[in-house]
Design an enzyme around this catalytic site. Sequence first.
Site, PDB file in Angstrom:
ATOM      1  N   SER A   1       0.849  -1.187   0.000  1.00 21.24           N
ATOM      2  CA  SER A   1       0.000   0.000   0.000  1.00 21.24           C
ATOM      3  C   SER A   1       0.883   1.233   0.000  1.00 21.24           C
ATOM      4  CB  SER A   1      -0.873   0.009   1.260  1.00 21.24           C
ATOM      5  OG  SER A   1      -1.501   1.266   1.406  1.00 21.24           O
TER       6      SER A   1
ATOM      7  N   TYR B   1      -1.558  -0.258  10.174  1.00 16.67           N
ATOM      8  CA  TYR B   1      -1.664  -0.581   8.747  1.00 16.67           C
ATOM      9  C   TYR B   1      -0.373  -0.209   8.003  1.00 16.67           C
ATOM     10  CZ  TYR B   1      -3.655  -0.789   4.021  1.00 16.67           C
ATOM     11  OH  TYR B   1      -3.899  -1.092   2.703  1.00 16.67           O
TER      12      TYR B   1
HETATM   13  N1  LIG Z   1      -8.134  -0.124  -2.774  1.00 12.00           N
HETATM   14  C1  LIG Z   1      -7.105   0.599  -2.428  1.00 12.00           C
HETATM   15  O1  LIG Z   1      -7.036   1.800  -2.715  1.00 12.00           O
HETATM   16  C2  LIG Z   1      -5.969  -0.019  -1.681  1.00 12.00           C
HETATM   17  C3  LIG Z   1      -4.980   0.827  -1.217  1.00 12.00           C
HETATM   18  C4  LIG Z   1      -3.909   0.267  -0.570  1.00 12.00           C
HETATM   19  C5  LIG Z   1      -3.815  -1.099  -0.417  1.00 12.00           C
HETATM   20  N2  LIG Z   1      -4.803  -1.912  -0.848  1.00 12.00           N
HETATM   21  C6  LIG Z   1      -4.646  -3.355  -0.637  1.00 12.00           C
HETATM   22  O2  LIG Z   1      -5.437  -4.115  -1.551  1.00 12.00           O
HETATM   23  C7  LIG Z   1      -5.678  -5.400  -0.964  1.00 12.00           C
HETATM   24  C8  LIG Z   1      -7.137  -5.791  -0.915  1.00 12.00           C
HETATM   25  O3  LIG Z   1      -7.916  -5.229  -1.901  1.00 12.00           O
HETATM   26  P1  LIG Z   1      -9.341  -5.898  -2.312  1.00 12.00           P
HETATM   27  O4  LIG Z   1     -10.091  -4.830  -3.000  1.00 12.00           O
HETATM   28  O5  LIG Z   1      -9.109  -7.180  -3.015  1.00 12.00           O
HETATM   29  O6  LIG Z   1      -9.982  -6.139  -0.871  1.00 12.00           O
HETATM   30  P2  LIG Z   1     -10.983  -7.190  -0.202  1.00 12.00           P
HETATM   31  O7  LIG Z   1     -11.268  -6.621   1.155  1.00 12.00           O
HETATM   32  O8  LIG Z   1     -12.129  -7.472  -1.103  1.00 12.00           O
HETATM   33  O9  LIG Z   1     -10.096  -8.472   0.037  1.00 12.00           O
HETATM   34  C9  LIG Z   1      -9.917  -9.519  -0.889  1.00 12.00           C
HETATM   35  C10 LIG Z   1     -10.225 -10.832  -0.220  1.00 12.00           C
HETATM   36  O10 LIG Z   1      -9.354 -11.073   0.896  1.00 12.00           O
HETATM   37  C11 LIG Z   1     -10.019 -12.006   1.726  1.00 12.00           C
HETATM   38  N3  LIG Z   1      -9.384 -12.128   3.036  1.00 12.00           N
HETATM   39  C12 LIG Z   1      -9.427 -11.283   4.079  1.00 12.00           C
HETATM   40  N4  LIG Z   1      -8.749 -11.785   5.132  1.00 12.00           N
HETATM   41  C13 LIG Z   1      -8.235 -12.965   4.732  1.00 12.00           C
HETATM   42  C14 LIG Z   1      -7.448 -13.962   5.350  1.00 12.00           C
HETATM   43  N5  LIG Z   1      -7.057 -13.852   6.642  1.00 12.00           N
HETATM   44  N6  LIG Z   1      -7.079 -15.052   4.634  1.00 12.00           N
HETATM   45  C15 LIG Z   1      -7.488 -15.207   3.343  1.00 12.00           C
HETATM   46  N7  LIG Z   1      -8.270 -14.308   2.713  1.00 12.00           N
HETATM   47  C16 LIG Z   1      -8.646 -13.197   3.393  1.00 12.00           C
HETATM   48  C17 LIG Z   1     -11.452 -11.480   1.765  1.00 12.00           C
HETATM   49  O11 LIG Z   1     -12.377 -12.501   2.098  1.00 12.00           O
HETATM   50  C18 LIG Z   1     -11.652 -10.929   0.351  1.00 12.00           C
HETATM   51  O12 LIG Z   1     -12.405 -11.788  -0.471  1.00 12.00           O
HETATM   52  C19 LIG Z   1      -5.131  -5.329   0.463  1.00 12.00           C
HETATM   53  O13 LIG Z   1      -3.848  -5.893   0.538  1.00 12.00           O
HETATM   54  C20 LIG Z   1      -5.087  -3.839   0.718  1.00 12.00           C
HETATM   55  O14 LIG Z   1      -4.217  -3.487   1.775  1.00 12.00           O
HETATM   56  C21 LIG Z   1      -5.874  -1.390  -1.462  1.00 12.00           C
END
Ligand SMILES: NC(=O)c1ccc[n+]([C@@H]2O[C@H](COP(=O)([O-])OP(=O)(O)OC[C@H]3O[C@@H](n4cnc5c(N)ncnc54)[C@H](O)[C@@H]3O)[C@@H](O)[C@H]2O)c1
Length: 261
Positions: free
Chosen positions: A154, A165
């Site tokens: 991130s 975080y």
């Molecule tokens: N969207 C943004 O602007 C942004 C910015 C910075 C970082 N991120 C990073 O993007 C990633 C997630 O994005 P996303 O949109 O796919 O989110 P999301 O919340 O939809 O997560 C993807 C999947 O992760 C699964 N998950 C959660 N905890 C888990 C665990 N302990 N074991 C296995 N699976 C698990 C959830 O069930 C979900 O289906 C993260 O690493 C987040 O830190 C996003």
Amino acid sequence: MARLDGKVVLISGGGADGPPGPGETVAIGNGRAAAILCAREGASVMVTDRSLDLAAQTADLIRAEGGAAEAMAADVLSEANCRDAVAATVRRFGKLQLLVNNVGIVVGGNLLTTTAEQFDLMMAVNVRGHFFMMKYAVPEMKAAGGGAIVNVSSAAAARGAGVTYGASKAALNILTRTVAVEHARDGIRANTVMPAYIDSTINRRLMGDRSSRATLQVPLKRQGTPWELAEAIVFLLCDQSSFITGVDLIVDGGALATYPM
Ligand SMILES: NC(=O)c1ccc[n+]([C@@H]2O[C@H](COP(=O)([O-])OP(=O)(O)OC[C@H]3O[C@@H](n4cnc5c(N)ncnc54)[C@H](O)[C@@H]3O)[C@@H](O)[C@H]2O)c1
């Protein structure tokens, strides 16, 4: 010839846990978009998630487009689940060359309000889970003659953004760089992507309306899409980036480059 033809990829957090965006019939998050784009580029995809339903939705979307995918439940809090996810990938597809660790959560508040339990959970999911996945995937990549890893970090790794975080994502960056150095000799590359302001499920779930208003701070004046982040992930997985390892690729519309006035 597609960029990932003949490759097998394992993705953690390959579901999408949140509401669909405008115009979407199925919610697209960063993990789901990466899994689908890998399949469109020719890879066979093992989609893992702590929710089997969410993983299965992604695998169904891939198969509906004619791609190869399998879904399984794996919670990265469990070392055994991570080991089993790698073993199941090799059993199903015969090898493993590519790993995308997309799992990431946000819990806790500031220094004074965050509990020890919240701190430990954040580190266990956002750092230790990636450590487990890489620990079991790397020997299989060596056996396959090389591979590539992309960990989803991130922009918070570079700025104060939540007391646990940002710290967890900064730890993930140096963990990734270390793996890149230790396993370069095995033909394995390891990089992170550092997203911010992506209109994905995690942001929609946690920020709702505030996520689109926050784009005032983004030089490109809009949110990114999970597909734009997935393009960066596929680039780092494929041979077009064959001399790139140990880097953190910022995907944030220029947010980290600017000094808010
Ligand atoms: N969207 C943004 O602007 C942004 C910015 C910075 C970082 N991120 C990073 O993007 C990633 C997630 O994005 P996303 O949109 O796919 O989110 P999301 O919340 O939809 O997560 C993807 C999947 O992760 C699964 N998950 C959660 N905890 C888990 C665990 N302990 N074991 C296995 N699976 C698990 C959830 O069930 C979900 O289906 C993260 O690493 C987040 O830190 C996003």
